[in-house]
Each structure stands twice: as C-alpha cells, then as structure tokens.
Design a protein around this motif. Structure first.
Motif, short mmCIF file in Angstrom:
data_model
loop_
_atom_site.label_atom_id
_atom_site.label_comp_id
_atom_site.label_asym_id
_atom_site.label_seq_id
_atom_site.Cartn_x
_atom_site.Cartn_y
_atom_site.Cartn_z
N TYR A 1 2.23 6.79 6.25
CA TYR A 1 3.45 7.24 6.39
C TYR A 1 4.40 6.07 7.11
O TYR A 1 3.85 5.60 8.26
CB TYR A 1 3.66 8.74 7.09
N THR A 2 5.32 5.66 6.63
CA THR A 2 6.07 4.55 7.09
C THR A 2 7.37 4.97 7.54
O THR A 2 8.18 5.59 6.66
CB THR A 2 6.17 3.45 6.05
N ASN A 3 7.58 4.92 8.79
CA ASN A 3 8.93 5.51 9.48
C ASN A 3 9.78 4.36 9.27
O ASN A 3 9.98 3.53 10.22
CB ASN A 3 8.50 5.94 11.01
N PRO B 1 10.33 3.63 15.24
CA PRO B 1 10.85 3.14 13.95
C PRO B 1 9.97 2.03 13.58
O PRO B 1 9.46 1.14 14.27
CB PRO B 1 12.24 2.67 14.72
N HIS B 2 9.73 1.90 12.30
CA HIS B 2 9.16 0.63 11.42
C HIS B 2 7.81 0.74 11.69
O HIS B 2 6.98 -0.31 11.74
CB HIS B 2 9.96 -0.53 11.78
N GLN B 3 7.14 1.59 12.38
CA GLN B 3 5.85 1.78 12.29
C GLN B 3 5.00 2.74 11.28
O GLN B 3 5.94 3.68 10.82
CB GLN B 3 5.50 2.28 13.91
N HIS B 4 3.84 2.79 11.25
CA HIS B 4 3.15 3.42 10.37
C HIS B 4 2.10 4.42 10.98
O HIS B 4 1.76 4.19 12.16
CB HIS B 4 2.22 2.46 9.48
N LEU B 5 2.02 5.43 10.25
CA LEU B 5 1.10 6.66 10.99
C LEU B 5 0.08 6.82 9.69
O LEU B 5 0.16 6.78 8.23
CB LEU B 5 1.96 7.84 10.87
N LYS B 6 -1.24 6.71 10.08
CA LYS B 6 -2.24 6.94 9.14
C LYS B 6 -2.99 8.25 9.38
O LYS B 6 -3.34 8.66 10.45
CB LYS B 6 -3.41 5.86 9.27
#
Length: 654
Positions: A80-82, A155-160
């Motif tokens: 998931y990319t914020n 912001p602009h970080q990814h969640l796995k």
C-alpha cells in the motif's frame, strides 16, 4: 402566397392553465454552487488539479477453491503506497463476505439460517518490515475492518501487509459471489472474494461506507493472483492467464492462438471436451491458474468443470499482460455450461463482447486490459474489471442487452473510478447512456432500440417514460446517496433518469459534437482516478462551452421538468406569425416550435434556453408568408414536457 387572414387570434383554453404558475426566471437561473469547491487537488475546469494525489494498492494473492466444501481460502500480500500528504495511523479494508453473516447490518430484518455464512474469517493480519512479520491488532465492524498500524505510515511511504483468510461461498442466494448448479457441475462466480483496501482520498479521508449491495469504491493498482482448483476445472479471470503451459492442453493453446486472429468465435472447449476427462492437461489432483492485471481496481474469476469456452479477436492493438511477457492479441471470451448452448443464446455471446469492447473503445476511450470475458452462470448481471457475470439461460435480445450493459461498466466505473456507493448515477446512469447507443450500432440495429426495463420502463419513449418520475413527489433526486434510494426508484432514477439526462445534454442542449468532445475529455482526464459529481459537472461546462447550472440544479439536485404552452397565435397581413409561449416549468430546455401551413409545409424554429432568462411569457415572431393552421411545441416528443395538453393550438379562420 401571402397570408389571407388579416388577424386571427386563438387563446389557449383557460381551464388547462388553471392552477399553473409561470416559472420564476430569477430562481431557475440563480447562480448555482456545486458541492465541492475547486482547490489544488481538483480544478475549476473539472480536471485533476496540480496537487491531485491518489493512493495505490498492489496485490499478490494465492487462493484455493475447495469445490466439494464450497469454500475459498487465500493468502494475500499487499503493498500500500501512501501518496497523500497525510500521516496514517490506521488502514481500513473491506470484507464484503461479512454481508452474508446473520448479524450483518444488511440482514437486520432477519434472514433464513440456511442463507447465511460466517463471513470472512481472518487468520493472519500482519505487516512485514525489513523481512520481519509483526501481528497487527484489528477491529472488525460489519463489512469493514480497521487495522492499527505498528507505526504511522508517513507520506510517500509503503506499507506491506500479509493477510490470510477463508470463507464459505454462498449459494445462488449470494448473487454476486455464488455457486450454482449446472448439469455438468457447479459454476463458481467469485467476486468480492478477498479483503480489499478502502479508498483514502482528499474529499473524505477514509471512505468506509458499509457494503449494503450498493457496489464499490476502490483504489487502483496491479494484481498478481493464482487460483488453485480441482484438476477438471476451467478457470477464467480478470486480466490475462500467465501460465497456459501449466493448465492448458496443446489443443486448447492452439485454438486460443487461432482465436487471436479470428473475427469469428473459435471453440476452445466444446461439449465433447466437457464430456471427455482426457480433454484436461491433468487427470487428477489440482491445478493452479495464474493471472495478472495491471492498473485495475479489482479482479474476479469464475471456475467450473461445466464450462464450454469460446473466444475471438478484439480489433485493438496487442498488449503485454505483465512486465516481462510479450504483447499478445486481445480476446473477447465467453464461458458457459451446456444450458447456455443455443444459436440465439450463448453461441453469440463473444460476438456481443467483441462489439461492445470495440464500439466503446472507438466512441469514448480505448479499452486498456488484455481480455474481456462473459460468464454464463447464475445470472446476477454483475460487472467487474474485464469480466462480467450473466445468466446461462439468457437469449436474444436480452443476452445482447445485458452483455453490452455489463461490459460497458468497464468504462464506468472500472476505468473512470467514481464512488458507486455514494453516486450511483455516475455508474449505472452513465453506463446505461452509452450502451443505449451501442444497441443502435450493433448489426444495423438488430436489437435497437434498447428495451430493457433499466432504460425504458414503460413505452420505450424516454420523454414520456420519465414524466411519472418527474411528477412523483416521493421520487428521490439523482444526487441522493445510493443507500437512500429504495428499490422502487433504483432503476427509474439511478439508471433511467441518469441515462436520459446525458441524452438530453447530448441531443438537445450541447449537441453531439460538443457533448462528445467534452465527455471524452472528462473520461480521459479521470481514467484510473476518482472524480466527484462536481468534477463531472465542471468538465462538461468547461469543455462543452456552456453555463449549465440551471440543468445541474434541475435534473440532478431536484426533479425539475419542462412545461411549455402555446398561449396564442396571431398572423398579420405582412406574413408574420406571432406565437406567444408560456413557460410553467423549472427546467428550461430548448424547445422545438413547429408551424404547420395550410399547404402542408412546415416552418421550424428552436426556442433556446436563453429565451426564458428574463421572462416566462415570450412572443416569437416568424415570417411565414402563408396561412398557418397549427402551432406545436416539441411535436416529436424529445423533451420531458410534463403536460402536453397545451402544447398545440389549431387555428381556424373566423
């Protein structure tokens, strides 16, 4: 010759006008403010602004269908990319299978025990950070689940995320996700089958409306998914099959290659194959079918040992189904059990799919995905990206109409990703509009005009059919939230009024040239994005070159309607005819005035909307030069005038 009657005045029957009040131009044409103000994210011209952002979700899913137990289990890995400017401490996901729980909100009125399941059972909910997995706490609320993050997502970080789940597949009562019986085995139509991220956007933050069968609002991303089924099942899914060598015989692969260049359907699996166990690559155990689809908001699949399968070429450029795979021809495909076989039934399905994809691509926006599939099963008449579920027993013309309508949903809302749960008219109304024209286009109008109840509930004449809706004090407006529209009005308002409004805009207000340019611009600007109603309204005004506040207010926010009357006709010796027209309505559509002459000729004029900006009582002078015997407003019944009893005056000499 010149007019022989010096002066003839005919006054409308006063009893007709009793109780009517002339429209107030100041109210009808008052400045109209749309719900959402322009900002850095959404511009005043109706296109995404310079700061527009949208989050992204990529899924890798491995699922297994236990056909005898009617159960599906799966493991999914989500990235998931914020892209928002906000820091997120939780994420929300949708669990639509909880709709079938006995205690769900949608079952509050009670439902038979045999028509319930335990919903989605979550086995694992975890994040993956630097190769380590951490269990996350979560809270299930009806058809949603809120997941508390281990640390805020900047912001602009990814969640796995790693999620493992299972559920029982409903029977035919499931409708949109179900299994049904066929002579040669169960047909599984698998939709809303995996936990899905909710939309987080600039308008509302998390969009968390519960699933009450009002369809969906989803983020875009890439899907890599595999479905394990019994060895004798055929599986079709959104996107493209990536491992044909693992699941298809040489004969099936050869036939598919042939279909890729054929303008007529090629049978990939026929009745003889369904009846022959050796027609499958395996003879025991299980097989895993691997699919992929890029830049989509969802995927669905269907599986059955009973499927016949045919395909034909779609006349669009070849595309690569997935990075690293070569471009391949695109196919219109159909799968259905033997119950669907008929020269007037599913034998023609792929022709209908092919036509819909090619027509909508040429008319509005190019179809972006590899294949398009029609599934003959239970018959819910339901759409998902690249695949639709229709009825195995449907025949012409109903099969054509339902296929075209469901395939049309690939444009609204699969390409143009509006919020179906709030603004259903941007989904069903827009799509009903485009598929009505597709009916006119197919095979020289073989199934035209479209006659299904979604578009023409009574006479088949839109201007007449919509009047009961416009005059029904209880009818909701198009801007009413989807969950607040009762079943009584769902088709007549959401589908029919939604579609007819665009037809009026195209054919009576803007004209086809201006409308088509503006509508195409809107589609292209919001393809794979999330437009609001205000974005649509602004785009059509800006690109169409027209101030349409009066139309948006009247047609979408209220149930306003036209109501014109010919009050009098006066002819003078110079050949001029003075026609006095009254406007009782609150939707000042352009209206066609037709004067019939004694010699059989006619004189036509159009009274534009601007006629009514200052007064609702206007007189139009037309030079005719010959005797006139009648004056009629909207003689072809192209606008929804709610009282036609005073639209025509016949003139008799004194």
């Amino acid at each position: 010759m010149g007019c022989t009657v010096l002066s003839t005045v005919v006054v409308a029957n006063n009893s007709v006008a009793q109780g009517k009040t002339l429209s107030d131009p100041k109210a009808v044409f008052a400045p109209f403010a749309l719900p959402d103000l322009p900002n850095v994210y959404r511009s005043g011209s109706g296109v995404p602004g310079p700061g527009y952002w949208q989050n992204k979700v990529d899924y890798t899913i491995n699922a297994r269908l236990d056909a005898p137990k009617h159960a599906l289990e799966g493991t999914e890995y989500i990235v998931y990319t914020n892209n928002s400017p906000d820091t997120l401490d939780v994420v929300w996901m949708q669990l639509e299978q909880n709709h079938y729980r006995k205690d769900s909100r949608s079952n509050a009125a009670g439902v038979a025990e045999e028509e319930t399941t335990e919903g989605t059972v979550l086995e694992t909910v975890a994040d993956q950070t630097e190769g380590n997995e951490h269990a996350l706490s979560y809270l299930v609320s009806d058809t949603r689940v809120q997941i508390k993050l281990q640390k805020p997502l900047q912001p602009h970080q990814h969640l796995k995320l790693h999620i493992k789940w299972h559920y029982t597949v409903p029977g035919v009562w499931g409708g949109r996700t179900a299994f049904s019986k066929a002579q040669d085995g169960d047909v599984f139509e698998m939709a809303q089958w995996y936990p899905r991220l909710s939309v987080y956007d600039d308008r509302r933050g998390w969009n968390t409306l519960p699933y009450l069968e009002q369809e969906f609002f989803l983020e875009y991303g890439n899907f890599d998914y595999s479905i394990t089924v019994p060895w004798n099942f055929t599986v079709v899914g959104s996107g493209a099959l990536l491992n044909p060598n693992d699941v298809l015989t040489e004969t099936e692969k050869r036939r598919l290659a042939e279909a890729g260049h054929s303008e007529k359907r090629v049978q990939i699996r026929g009745l003889e194959d369904v009846e022959n166990p050796r027609s499958h690559l395996k003879t025991s155990g299980e097989a895993t079918w691997h699919f992929a689809m890029q830049n989509t908001r969802d995927v669905s699949f269907a599986a059955s040992p009973a499927f016949l399968w045919d395909a034909e070429h779609i006349d669009l450029p070849a595309v690569s189904p997935w990075p690293g795979h070569p471009a391949a021809p695109r196919l219109a495909m159909s799968v259905y059990p033997r119950e669907g076989v008929s020269p007037n039934g599913w034998d023609r399905s792929s022709d209908y799919v092919k036509h819909a994809i090619e027509y909508f691509s040429a008319q509005w926006f190019a179809y972006p995905w590899p294949n398009a599939i029609n599934v003959g099963g239970y018959g819910a008449g339901m759409e998902y990206p690249g695949i639709v579920f229709d009825g195995m027993h449907e025949r012409d013309p109903q099969l054509f109409w339902i296929t075209t309508h469901e395939i049309g949903h690939d444009w609204f809302p699969m390409i143009v990703g509006s919020d179906e749960r709030r603004n259903a008219f941007m989904d069903e109304g827009f799509n009903t509009f485009i598929d009505a024209y597709a009916s006119d286009h197919f095979n020289k109008g073989e199934f035209a005009p479209k006659q299904d109840p979604e578009f023409s509930p009574q006479t088949g004449k839109p201007a007449l059919d919509i009047v009961p809706v416009l005059t029904d004090a209880a009818a909701p407006s198009l801007m009413t939230a989807a969950d607040e529209i009762s079943e009584k009005y769902r088709h007549s308002v959401t589908y029919f009024k939604g579609a007819y409004g665009l037809k009026l805009l195209r054919e009576q207000i803007l004209g086809p040239d201006r409308f088509d340019r503006a509508f195409k611009r809107y589609i292209a600007a919001w393809a794979f994005r999330h437009p609001s109603p205000s974005d649509f309204f602004r785009a059509m005004e800006s690109e169409g070159g027209e101030d349409l506040g009066w139309f948006w207010r009247g047609w979408y926010f209220t149930n306003a309607a036209p109501d014109y009357a010919v009050k009098s006709v006066q002819m003078d010796k110079g050949g001029d005819v003075n026609v006095r027209v009254l406007n009782y309505g609150t939707l000042p559509m352009p209206v066609h005035l037709q004067l019939k002459c004694a010699d059989g000729s006619v004189v036509d004029r159009t009274l534009p909307t601007e006629f009514w900006r200052q007064s609702s009582d206007v007189t139009l002078t037309v030079h005719v030069g010959k005797p006139v015997i009648s004056a009629s407003l909207d003689p072809d019944q192209l606008i929804p005038d709610v009282d036609r009893s005073d639209n025509t005056l016949k003139i008799t000499a004194p």
